[in-house]
Write a protein that holds these residues in place. Sequence first.
Motif, PDB file in Angstrom:
ATOM      1  N   ILE A 123       5.109  15.091 -20.317  1.00  0.00           N
ATOM      2  CA  ILE A 123       6.058  14.672 -19.282  1.00  0.00           C
ATOM      3  C   ILE A 123       6.620  15.942 -18.652  1.00  0.00           C
ATOM      4  CG2 ILE A 123       8.211  13.460 -18.757  1.00  0.00           C
ATOM      5  CD1 ILE A 123       5.983  11.588 -19.696  1.00  0.00           C
ATOM      6  N   VAL A 124       6.520  16.040 -17.340  1.00  0.00           N
ATOM      7  CA  VAL A 124       7.001  17.207 -16.605  1.00  0.00           C
ATOM      8  C   VAL A 124       8.325  16.848 -15.935  1.00  0.00           C
ATOM      9  CG1 VAL A 124       6.511  18.806 -14.706  1.00  0.00           C
ATOM     10  CG2 VAL A 124       4.646  17.996 -16.170  1.00  0.00           C
ATOM     11  N   ASP A 125       9.327  17.669 -16.154  1.00  0.00           N
ATOM     12  CA  ASP A 125      10.606  17.548 -15.459  1.00  0.00           C
ATOM     13  C   ASP A 125      10.891  18.918 -14.875  1.00  0.00           C
ATOM     14  OD1 ASP A 125      12.979  16.679 -14.451  1.00  0.00           O
ATOM     15  OD2 ASP A 125      14.013  16.557 -16.381  1.00  0.00           O
ATOM     16  N   ALA A 126      10.534  19.112 -13.621  1.00  0.00           N
ATOM     17  CA  ALA A 126      10.593  20.428 -12.989  1.00  0.00           C
ATOM     18  C   ALA A 126      11.763  20.538 -12.018  1.00  0.00           C
ATOM     19  CB  ALA A 126       9.283  20.711 -12.256  1.00  0.00           C
ATOM     20  N   VAL A 127      12.103  21.761 -11.649  1.00  0.00           N
ATOM     21  CA  VAL A 127      13.235  22.010 -10.755  1.00  0.00           C
ATOM     22  C   VAL A 127      12.892  21.792  -9.294  1.00  0.00           C
ATOM     23  CG1 VAL A 127      14.368  23.597 -12.355  1.00  0.00           C
ATOM     24  CG2 VAL A 127      12.745  24.486 -10.665  1.00  0.00           C
ATOM     25  N   SER A 128      11.594  21.709  -8.963  1.00  0.00           N
ATOM     26  CA  SER A 128      11.186  21.494  -7.570  1.00  0.00           C
ATOM     27  C   SER A 128       9.804  20.864  -7.541  1.00  0.00           C
ATOM     28  CB  SER A 128      11.162  22.817  -6.808  1.00  0.00           C
ATOM     29  OG  SER A 128      10.096  23.637  -7.271  1.00  0.00           O
ATOM     30  N   HIS A 129       9.438  20.344  -6.367  1.00  0.00           N
ATOM     31  CA  HIS A 129       8.094  19.788  -6.198  1.00  0.00           C
ATOM     32  C   HIS A 129       7.040  20.867  -6.415  1.00  0.00           C
ATOM     33  CE1 HIS A 129      10.406  16.766  -3.829  1.00  0.00           C
ATOM     34  NE2 HIS A 129       9.575  15.958  -4.448  1.00  0.00           N
ATOM     35  N   HIS A 130       7.295  22.040  -5.890  1.00  0.00           N
ATOM     36  CA  HIS A 130       6.338  23.146  -6.023  1.00  0.00           C
ATOM     37  C   HIS A 130       6.152  23.527  -7.501  1.00  0.00           C
ATOM     38  CE1 HIS A 130       3.965  26.524  -4.685  1.00  0.00           C
ATOM     39  NE2 HIS A 130       4.693  27.324  -5.425  1.00  0.00           N
ATOM     40  N   GLY A 149      12.569  14.125   0.589  1.00  0.00           N
ATOM     41  CA  GLY A 149      13.518  14.342  -0.495  1.00  0.00           C
ATOM     42  C   GLY A 149      13.405  13.457  -1.713  1.00  0.00           C
ATOM     43  N   VAL A 150      12.359  12.632  -1.828  1.00  0.00           N
ATOM     44  CA  VAL A 150      12.166  11.810  -3.022  1.00  0.00           C
ATOM     45  C   VAL A 150      11.553  12.682  -4.117  1.00  0.00           C
ATOM     46  CG1 VAL A 150      10.992   9.797  -4.000  1.00  0.00           C
ATOM     47  CG2 VAL A 150      11.864   9.722  -1.651  1.00  0.00           C
ATOM     48  N   ALA A 151      12.171  12.717  -5.281  1.00  0.00           N
ATOM     49  CA  ALA A 151      11.693  13.562  -6.384  1.00  0.00           C
ATOM     50  C   ALA A 151      10.340  13.085  -6.906  1.00  0.00           C
ATOM     51  CB  ALA A 151      12.710  13.558  -7.519  1.00  0.00           C
ATOM     52  N   ASN A 152       9.491  14.035  -7.291  1.00  0.00           N
ATOM     53  CA  ASN A 152       8.199  13.668  -7.871  1.00  0.00           C
ATOM     54  C   ASN A 152       8.208  13.778  -9.391  1.00  0.00           C
ATOM     55  OD1 ASN A 152       8.146  16.438  -8.129  1.00  0.00           O
ATOM     56  ND2 ASN A 152       6.064  16.684  -7.375  1.00  0.00           N
ATOM     57  N   THR A 153       9.350  14.089  -9.961  1.00  0.00           N
ATOM     58  CA  THR A 153       9.489  14.128 -11.410  1.00  0.00           C
ATOM     59  C   THR A 153      10.592  13.168 -11.827  1.00  0.00           C
ATOM     60  OG1 THR A 153      11.043  15.980 -11.307  1.00  0.00           O
ATOM     61  CG2 THR A 153       8.726  16.528 -11.595  1.00  0.00           C
ATOM     62  N   ASP A 177       0.869  -1.170   0.000  1.00  0.00           N
ATOM     63  CA  ASP A 177       0.000   0.000   0.000  1.00  0.00           C
ATOM     64  C   ASP A 177       0.909   1.224   0.000  1.00  0.00           C
ATOM     65  OD1 ASP A 177      -1.730   2.076   0.392  1.00  0.00           O
ATOM     66  OD2 ASP A 177      -2.555   1.340   2.276  1.00  0.00           O
ATOM     67  N   GLY A 178       1.039   1.860  -1.133  1.00  0.00           N
ATOM     68  CA  GLY A 178       1.951   2.988  -1.276  1.00  0.00           C
ATOM     69  C   GLY A 178       1.273   4.329  -1.113  1.00  0.00           C
ATOM     70  N   ASP A 179       0.278   4.414  -0.244  1.00  0.00           N
ATOM     71  CA  ASP A 179      -0.428   5.667  -0.029  1.00  0.00           C
ATOM     72  C   ASP A 179       0.519   6.702   0.558  1.00  0.00           C
ATOM     73  OD1 ASP A 179      -2.129   7.737   0.543  1.00  0.00           O
ATOM     74  OD2 ASP A 179      -3.257   6.676   2.083  1.00  0.00           O
ATOM     75  N   ALA A 180       0.814   7.717  -0.201  1.00  0.00           N
ATOM     76  CA  ALA A 180       1.740   8.759   0.254  1.00  0.00           C
ATOM     77  C   ALA A 180       1.007   9.998   0.747  1.00  0.00           C
ATOM     78  CB  ALA A 180       2.679   9.142  -0.891  1.00  0.00           C
ATOM     79  N   MET A 181      -0.327   9.989   0.662  1.00  0.00           N
ATOM     80  CA  MET A 181      -1.080  11.184   0.984  1.00  0.00           C
ATOM     81  C   MET A 181      -1.762  11.160   2.335  1.00  0.00           C
ATOM     82  SD  MET A 181      -2.963  12.397  -2.451  1.00  0.00           S
ATOM     83  CE  MET A 181      -3.233  10.950  -3.414  1.00  0.00           C
ATOM     84  N   GLY A 182      -2.123  10.016   2.820  1.00  0.00           N
ATOM     85  CA  GLY A 182      -2.988   9.990   3.997  1.00  0.00           C
ATOM     86  C   GLY A 182      -4.423  10.222   3.556  1.00  0.00           C
ATOM     87  N   ARG A 183      -5.169  10.989   4.294  1.00  0.00           N
ATOM     88  CA  ARG A 183      -6.595  11.157   4.004  1.00  0.00           C
ATOM     89  C   ARG A 183      -6.912  12.266   3.025  1.00  0.00           C
ATOM     90  NH1 ARG A 183     -10.164   8.765   8.263  1.00  0.00           N
ATOM     91  NH2 ARG A 183     -11.701   9.930   7.114  1.00  0.00           N
ATOM     92  N   ALA A 184      -6.114  13.307   2.985  1.00  0.00           N
ATOM     93  CA  ALA A 184      -6.407  14.465   2.141  1.00  0.00           C
ATOM     94  C   ALA A 184      -5.711  14.328   0.787  1.00  0.00           C
ATOM     95  CB  ALA A 184      -5.943  15.738   2.835  1.00  0.00           C
ATOM     96  N   PHE A 185      -5.970  15.251  -0.100  1.00  0.00           N
ATOM     97  CA  PHE A 185      -5.283  15.328  -1.378  1.00  0.00           C
ATOM     98  C   PHE A 185      -4.427  16.590  -1.384  1.00  0.00           C
ATOM     99  CE2 PHE A 185      -8.791  12.545  -2.302  1.00  0.00           C
ATOM    100  CZ  PHE A 185      -8.202  11.567  -3.090  1.00  0.00           C
ATOM    101  N   PRO A 186      -3.245  16.516  -0.783  1.00  0.00           N
ATOM    102  CA  PRO A 186      -2.391  17.698  -0.696  1.00  0.00           C
ATOM    103  C   PRO A 186      -1.719  18.004  -2.028  1.00  0.00           C
ATOM    104  CG  PRO A 186      -1.257  15.807   0.194  1.00  0.00           C
ATOM    105  CD  PRO A 186      -2.654  15.355  -0.161  1.00  0.00           C
ATOM    106  N   GLU A 187      -1.001  19.110  -2.065  1.00  0.00           N
ATOM    107  CA  GLU A 187      -0.232  19.455  -3.252  1.00  0.00           C
ATOM    108  C   GLU A 187       0.975  18.531  -3.359  1.00  0.00           C
ATOM    109  OE1 GLU A 187       0.672  23.609  -2.966  1.00  0.00           O
ATOM    110  OE2 GLU A 187      -1.394  24.182  -3.384  1.00  0.00           O
TER     111      GLU A 187
END
Length: 110
Positions: free
Chosen positions: A66-73, A49-53, A29-39
Amino acid sequence: MRRPGHFDVANAVGAAIGCAAEAGLPLVDGDAMGRAFPEAQMVLPGLIGVANTPMALSHDKGNGIIVDAVSHHAAERIARAVCVELGCQISSADTVMRGTGSPTVSSPPR
């Protein structure tokens, strides 16, 4: 009552459990969010520190990016803009990692 084409979590979980059982494979179960849908920058992998791109985005008409961004934000801002341009409904695949890292980045059981 479900809308045509509506996808809910219960269907996804049931399909995953069935496929894993049939194949004789473990299921995480790789749920990384918990209950809400955060950014994107607020999910557990991003906080440690795990990259999302690279992040793959697509919608039901076949368009994708395909998005390759400089930050999570930055990835979050780009994904939101793409979502709006594609009709406010997209699917994404992001935060690629090996199964061995998943226990350290998943939400604890509720």
